[in-house]
Write a protein that holds these residues in place. Structure first.
Motif, PDB file in Angstrom:
ATOM      1  N   MET A  27       0.826  -1.209   0.000  1.00  0.00           N
ATOM      2  CA  MET A  27       0.000   0.000   0.000  1.00  0.00           C
ATOM      3  C   MET A  27       0.859   1.259   0.000  1.00  0.00           C
ATOM      4  O   MET A  27       0.534   2.243  -0.667  1.00  0.00           O
ATOM      5  N   THR A  28       1.983   1.230   0.719  1.00  0.00           N
ATOM      6  CA  THR A  28       2.895   2.374   0.725  1.00  0.00           C
ATOM      7  C   THR A  28       3.449   2.609  -0.675  1.00  0.00           C
ATOM      8  O   THR A  28       3.546   3.756  -1.131  1.00  0.00           O
ATOM      9  N   VAL A  29       3.803   1.543  -1.370  1.00  0.00           N
ATOM     10  CA  VAL A  29       4.311   1.671  -2.740  1.00  0.00           C
ATOM     11  C   VAL A  29       3.229   2.255  -3.640  1.00  0.00           C
ATOM     12  O   VAL A  29       3.487   3.165  -4.437  1.00  0.00           O
ATOM     13  N   TYR A  30       1.987   1.760  -3.511  1.00  0.00           N
ATOM     14  CA  TYR A  30       0.883   2.305  -4.310  1.00  0.00           C
ATOM     15  C   TYR A  30       0.693   3.793  -4.039  1.00  0.00           C
ATOM     16  O   TYR A  30       0.452   4.576  -4.962  1.00  0.00           O
ATOM     17  N   ARG A  31       0.799   4.201  -2.782  1.00  0.00           N
ATOM     18  CA  ARG A  31       0.666   5.630  -2.443  1.00  0.00           C
ATOM     19  C   ARG A  31       1.757   6.449  -3.125  1.00  0.00           C
ATOM     20  O   ARG A  31       1.495   7.540  -3.635  1.00  0.00           O
ATOM     21  N   LEU A  32       2.997   5.946  -3.102  1.00  0.00           N
ATOM     22  CA  LEU A  32       4.111   6.655  -3.747  1.00  0.00           C
ATOM     23  C   LEU A  32       3.893   6.758  -5.258  1.00  0.00           C
ATOM     24  O   LEU A  32       4.191   7.790  -5.863  1.00  0.00           O
ATOM     25  N   VAL A  33       3.378   5.697  -5.854  1.00  0.00           N
ATOM     26  CA  VAL A  33       3.117   5.708  -7.296  1.00  0.00           C
ATOM     27  C   VAL A  33       2.004   6.699  -7.622  1.00  0.00           C
ATOM     28  O   VAL A  33       2.142   7.533  -8.521  1.00  0.00           O
ATOM     29  N   HIS A  34       0.901   6.636  -6.887  1.00  0.00           N
ATOM     30  CA  HIS A  34      -0.241   7.508  -7.172  1.00  0.00           C
ATOM     31  C   HIS A  34       0.063   8.976  -6.901  1.00  0.00           C
ATOM     32  O   HIS A  34      -0.485   9.848  -7.573  1.00  0.00           O
ATOM     33  N   SER A  35       0.947   9.258  -5.948  1.00  0.00           N
ATOM     34  CA  SER A  35       1.305  10.654  -5.656  1.00  0.00           C
ATOM     35  C   SER A  35       2.329  11.193  -6.643  1.00  0.00           C
ATOM     36  O   SER A  35       2.603  12.389  -6.661  1.00  0.00           O
ATOM     37  N   GLY A  36       2.920  10.310  -7.433  1.00  0.00           N
ATOM     38  CA  GLY A  36       3.917  10.749  -8.406  1.00  0.00           C
ATOM     39  C   GLY A  36       5.334  10.754  -7.870  1.00  0.00           C
ATOM     40  O   GLY A  36       6.268  11.096  -8.596  1.00  0.00           O
ATOM     41  N   GLU A  37       5.502  10.387  -6.615  1.00  0.00           N
ATOM     42  CA  GLU A  37       6.852  10.374  -6.031  1.00  0.00           C
ATOM     43  C   GLU A  37       7.708   9.248  -6.591  1.00  0.00           C
ATOM     44  O   GLU A  37       8.935   9.352  -6.627  1.00  0.00           O
ATOM     45  N   PHE A  47       0.975  -2.203 -11.899  1.00  0.00           N
ATOM     46  CA  PHE A  47       2.035  -1.239 -12.126  1.00  0.00           C
ATOM     47  C   PHE A  47       3.384  -1.942 -12.129  1.00  0.00           C
ATOM     48  O   PHE A  47       3.572  -2.947 -11.443  1.00  0.00           O
ATOM     49  N   ARG A  48       4.318  -1.372 -12.878  1.00  0.00           N
ATOM     50  CA  ARG A  48       5.706  -1.828 -12.855  1.00  0.00           C
ATOM     51  C   ARG A  48       6.574  -0.597 -12.609  1.00  0.00           C
ATOM     52  O   ARG A  48       6.338   0.462 -13.186  1.00  0.00           O
ATOM     53  N   VAL A  49       7.567  -0.767 -11.763  1.00  0.00           N
ATOM     54  CA  VAL A  49       8.466   0.331 -11.398  1.00  0.00           C
ATOM     55  C   VAL A  49       9.872  -0.070 -11.820  1.00  0.00           C
ATOM     56  O   VAL A  49      10.329  -1.173 -11.509  1.00  0.00           O
ATOM     57  N   HIS A  50      10.551   0.825 -12.516  1.00  0.00           N
ATOM     58  CA  HIS A  50      11.914   0.523 -12.949  1.00  0.00           C
ATOM     59  C   HIS A  50      12.836   0.549 -11.732  1.00  0.00           C
ATOM     60  O   HIS A  50      12.707   1.408 -10.864  1.00  0.00           O
ATOM     61  N   GLU A  51      13.756  -0.411 -11.682  1.00  0.00           N
ATOM     62  CA  GLU A  51      14.648  -0.496 -10.518  1.00  0.00           C
ATOM     63  C   GLU A  51      15.475   0.775 -10.355  1.00  0.00           C
ATOM     64  O   GLU A  51      15.802   1.165  -9.239  1.00  0.00           O
ATOM     65  N   LYS A  52      15.787   1.452 -11.450  1.00  0.00           N
ATOM     66  CA  LYS A  52      16.532   2.717 -11.376  1.00  0.00           C
ATOM     67  C   LYS A  52      15.708   3.770 -10.624  1.00  0.00           C
ATOM     68  O   LYS A  52      16.253   4.534  -9.831  1.00  0.00           O
ATOM     69  N   ALA A  53      14.392   3.792 -10.866  1.00  0.00           N
ATOM     70  CA  ALA A  53      13.513   4.735 -10.169  1.00  0.00           C
ATOM     71  C   ALA A  53      13.485   4.453  -8.672  1.00  0.00           C
ATOM     72  O   ALA A  53      13.460   5.379  -7.860  1.00  0.00           O
ATOM     73  N   VAL A  54      13.498   3.178  -8.313  1.00  0.00           N
ATOM     74  CA  VAL A  54      13.516   2.799  -6.893  1.00  0.00           C
ATOM     75  C   VAL A  54      14.817   3.281  -6.260  1.00  0.00           C
ATOM     76  O   VAL A  54      14.805   3.896  -5.183  1.00  0.00           O
ATOM     77  N   ASN A  55      15.932   3.027  -6.925  1.00  0.00           N
ATOM     78  CA  ASN A  55      17.237   3.448  -6.394  1.00  0.00           C
ATOM     79  C   ASN A  55      17.324   4.963  -6.270  1.00  0.00           C
ATOM     80  O   ASN A  55      17.833   5.480  -5.269  1.00  0.00           O
ATOM     81  N   GLU A  56      16.820   5.687  -7.275  1.00  0.00           N
ATOM     82  CA  GLU A  56      16.853   7.156  -7.214  1.00  0.00           C
ATOM     83  C   GLU A  56      15.977   7.676  -6.079  1.00  0.00           C
ATOM     84  O   GLU A  56      16.351   8.620  -5.386  1.00  0.00           O
ATOM     85  N   TYR A  57      14.814   7.060  -5.883  1.00  0.00           N
ATOM     86  CA  TYR A  57      13.933   7.480  -4.788  1.00  0.00           C
ATOM     87  C   TYR A  57      14.612   7.263  -3.441  1.00  0.00           C
ATOM     88  O   TYR A  57      14.602   8.146  -2.588  1.00  0.00           O
ATOM     89  N   ASP A  59      17.863   6.984  -2.839  1.00  0.00           N
ATOM     90  CA  ASP A  59      19.011   7.891  -2.717  1.00  0.00           C
ATOM     91  C   ASP A  59      18.574   9.301  -2.320  1.00  0.00           C
ATOM     92  O   ASP A  59      19.256   9.961  -1.542  1.00  0.00           O
ATOM     93  N   SER A  60      17.445   9.753  -2.856  1.00  0.00           N
ATOM     94  CA  SER A  60      16.993  11.111  -2.563  1.00  0.00           C
ATOM     95  C   SER A  60      16.288  11.204  -1.212  1.00  0.00           C
ATOM     96  O   SER A  60      15.985  12.296  -0.756  1.00  0.00           O
ATOM     97  N   SER A  61      16.035  10.063  -0.581  1.00  0.00           N
ATOM     98  CA  SER A  61      15.275  10.051   0.672  1.00  0.00           C
ATOM     99  C   SER A  61      16.138   9.935   1.920  1.00  0.00           C
ATOM    100  O   SER A  61      15.609   9.839   3.019  1.00  0.00           O
ATOM    101  N   PHE A  62      17.453   9.941   1.751  1.00  0.00           N
ATOM    102  CA  PHE A  62      18.314   9.838   2.919  1.00  0.00           C
ATOM    103  C   PHE A  62      18.143  11.049   3.819  1.00  0.00           C
ATOM    104  O   PHE A  62      18.000  12.175   3.356  1.00  0.00           O
ATOM    105  N   TYR A  63      18.164  10.801   5.104  1.00  0.00           N
ATOM    106  CA  TYR A  63      17.959  11.859   6.085  1.00  0.00           C
ATOM    107  C   TYR A  63      19.086  11.819   7.087  1.00  0.00           C
ATOM    108  O   TYR A  63      19.372  10.777   7.683  1.00  0.00           O
TER     109      TYR A  63
END
Length: 66
Positions: A27-37, A47-57, A59-63
């Motif tokens: 459900m969290t993945v679906y929320r990220l997809v539907h929000s455009g994140e 839905f299919r998500v490219h592994e590069k998109a997962v890695n970029e997400y 990488d950009s989410s480090f806190y």
């Protein structure tokens, strides 16, 4: 002509595979997809998500704490 995903271009993952990689619920993945994140392509009703998109997400989410 049909082009298959080549190994050097990465691969497309299912929502369940993305959830397992990110250690979150589907459900969290679906929320990220539907929000455009998290960019995804629709294949039929799923839905299919490219592994590069997962890695970029991820990488950009480090806190930095502290």
């Amino acid at each position: 002509m049909i082009y298959m995903a080549r190994e050097d271009n990465g691969t497309f993952l299912t929502v369940a595979e993305v959830a397992e990689i990110m250690r979150v619920s589907k459900m969290t993945v679906y929320r990220l997809v539907h929000s455009g994140e998290l960019p995804a392509v629709r294949v039929g009703r799923s839905f299919r998500v490219h592994e590069k998109a997962v890695n970029e997400y991820l990488d950009s989410s480090f806190y930095e704490a502290g």
